[in-house]
Design a protein around this motif. Structure first.
Motif, PDB file in Angstrom:
ATOM      1  N   ASN A 108       0.818  -1.215   0.000  1.00 52.75           N
ATOM      2  CA  ASN A 108       0.000   0.000   0.000  1.00 52.75           C
ATOM      3  C   ASN A 108       0.853   1.267   0.000  1.00 52.75           C
ATOM      4  O   ASN A 108       0.416   2.309   0.450  1.00 52.75           O
ATOM      5  CB  ASN A 108      -0.981   0.004   1.176  1.00 52.75           C
ATOM      6  N   PHE A 109       2.066   1.167  -0.521  1.00 51.23           N
ATOM      7  CA  PHE A 109       2.958   2.324  -0.603  1.00 51.23           C
ATOM      8  C   PHE A 109       3.964   2.118  -1.726  1.00 51.23           C
ATOM      9  O   PHE A 109       4.211   1.001  -2.163  1.00 51.23           O
ATOM     10  CB  PHE A 109       3.707   2.548   0.717  1.00 51.23           C
ATOM     11  N   ARG A 110       4.546   3.244  -2.179  1.00 54.54           N
ATOM     12  CA  ARG A 110       5.648   3.260  -3.133  1.00 54.54           C
ATOM     13  C   ARG A 110       6.701   4.207  -2.564  1.00 54.54           C
ATOM     14  O   ARG A 110       6.357   5.227  -1.977  1.00 54.54           O
ATOM     15  CB  ARG A 110       5.192   3.766  -4.498  1.00 54.54           C
ATOM     16  N   VAL A 111       7.979   3.871  -2.749  1.00 57.40           N
ATOM     17  CA  VAL A 111       9.062   4.637  -2.139  1.00 57.40           C
ATOM     18  C   VAL A 111       9.815   5.450  -3.197  1.00 57.40           C
ATOM     19  O   VAL A 111      10.107   4.937  -4.285  1.00 57.40           O
ATOM     20  CB  VAL A 111      10.050   3.708  -1.397  1.00 57.40           C
ATOM     21  N   TYR A 112      10.159   6.685  -2.830  1.00 56.02           N
ATOM     22  CA  TYR A 112      10.858   7.620  -3.715  1.00 56.02           C
ATOM     23  C   TYR A 112      11.966   8.317  -2.929  1.00 56.02           C
ATOM     24  O   TYR A 112      11.965   8.306  -1.703  1.00 56.02           O
ATOM     25  CB  TYR A 112       9.887   8.697  -4.230  1.00 56.02           C
ATOM     26  N   LEU A 113      12.868   8.937  -3.654  1.00 50.96           N
ATOM     27  CA  LEU A 113      13.851   9.838  -3.061  1.00 50.96           C
ATOM     28  C   LEU A 113      13.546  11.232  -3.581  1.00 50.96           C
ATOM     29  O   LEU A 113      13.292  11.411  -4.782  1.00 50.96           O
ATOM     30  CB  LEU A 113      15.276   9.440  -3.441  1.00 50.96           C
ATOM     31  N   ASP A 114      13.562  12.230  -2.690  1.00 53.99           N
ATOM     32  CA  ASP A 114      13.349  13.610  -3.132  1.00 53.99           C
ATOM     33  C   ASP A 114      14.589  14.088  -3.880  1.00 53.99           C
ATOM     34  O   ASP A 114      15.570  13.341  -3.999  1.00 53.99           O
ATOM     35  CB  ASP A 114      12.940  14.516  -1.965  1.00 53.99           C
ATOM     36  N   PRO A 115      14.591  15.301  -4.410  1.00 49.50           N
ATOM     37  CA  PRO A 115      15.725  15.749  -5.228  1.00 49.50           C
ATOM     38  C   PRO A 115      17.090  15.740  -4.547  1.00 49.50           C
ATOM     39  O   PRO A 115      18.106  15.721  -5.236  1.00 49.50           O
ATOM     40  CB  PRO A 115      15.324  17.174  -5.632  1.00 49.50           C
ATOM     41  N   VAL A 116      17.140  15.723  -3.200  1.00 46.47           N
ATOM     42  CA  VAL A 116      18.447  15.650  -2.528  1.00 46.47           C
ATOM     43  C   VAL A 116      18.645  14.336  -1.792  1.00 46.47           C
ATOM     44  O   VAL A 116      19.591  14.187  -1.028  1.00 46.47           O
ATOM     45  CB  VAL A 116      18.706  16.868  -1.590  1.00 46.47           C
ATOM     46  N   GLY A 117      17.765  13.360  -2.018  1.00 47.38           N
ATOM     47  CA  GLY A 117      17.988  12.014  -1.514  1.00 47.38           C
ATOM     48  C   GLY A 117      17.220  11.570  -0.283  1.00 47.38           C
ATOM     49  O   GLY A 117      17.384  10.445   0.161  1.00 47.38           O
ATOM     50  N   HIS A 118      16.349  12.413   0.303  1.00 44.29           N
ATOM     51  CA  HIS A 118      15.540  11.965   1.449  1.00 44.29           C
ATOM     52  C   HIS A 118      14.476  11.004   0.939  1.00 44.29           C
ATOM     53  O   HIS A 118      13.764  11.325  -0.023  1.00 44.29           O
ATOM     54  CB  HIS A 118      14.827  13.140   2.111  1.00 44.29           C
ATOM     55  N   PRO A 119      14.309   9.855   1.592  1.00 47.72           N
ATOM     56  CA  PRO A 119      13.253   8.939   1.191  1.00 47.72           C
ATOM     57  C   PRO A 119      11.882   9.448   1.636  1.00 47.72           C
ATOM     58  O   PRO A 119      11.746  10.069   2.694  1.00 47.72           O
ATOM     59  CB  PRO A 119      13.601   7.632   1.903  1.00 47.72           C
ATOM     60  N   PHE A 120      10.880   9.198   0.798  1.00 47.69           N
ATOM     61  CA  PHE A 120       9.490   9.451   1.178  1.00 47.69           C
ATOM     62  C   PHE A 120       8.621   8.423   0.477  1.00 47.69           C
ATOM     63  O   PHE A 120       9.029   7.831  -0.528  1.00 47.69           O
ATOM     64  CB  PHE A 120       9.049  10.888   0.866  1.00 47.69           C
TER      65      PHE A 120
END
Length: 125
Positions: A108-120
């Motif tokens: 029920n989720f997908r993982v990404y990195l923001d433009p400077v590498g923080h996961p969300f």
């Protein structure tokens, strides 16, 4: 009785205004602060807790999912199930990078990195 209440969540980063612009676009919020400021805040239209961004010289992004340079924290952002594909396209267009899918809809989720590498995560709600 609680000792304290939750205030602002703050992310270290090399460019507070740049990263705040990314999250303001994702959350539909407004940015308080100028380019070059050491501290910038994003406020959301729902009046929820603000998200802060603080300049960190020598910033080193986490290495997800490594424990050597662990993530320390991540943000879970809720998205209605029927909008998850659209939300993914939008965050990718804003500069995020996908690092883990939802296993064909089994998670029920997908993982990404923001433009400077923080996961969300974009989480189904």
């Amino acid at each position: 009785m609680a000792i304290a209440t939750m205030g602002i969540t703050v992310l270290d980063c090399p460019d507070p205004r740049g990263l705040a612009d990314f999250y303001a676009a994702v959350l539909g919020g407004t940015v308080e602060g100028e380019p070059g400021d050491e501290w910038v805040t994003v406020r959301t239209p729902d009046g929820g807790k603000p998200l802060g961004f603080q300049r960190s010289e020598g910033y080193r992004p986490p290495e997800w999912p490594s424990t050597e340079h662990g993530q320390q924290l991540h943000l879970d952002l809720d998205v209605p199930r029927e909008r998850i594909d659209e939300a993914e396209r939008q965050v990718l267009d804003l500069g995020a990078r996908a690092v883990q899918g939802d296993d064909g809809g089994r998670l029920n989720f997908r993982v990404y990195l923001d433009p400077v590498g923080h996961p969300f995560c974009l989480c189904l709600c």
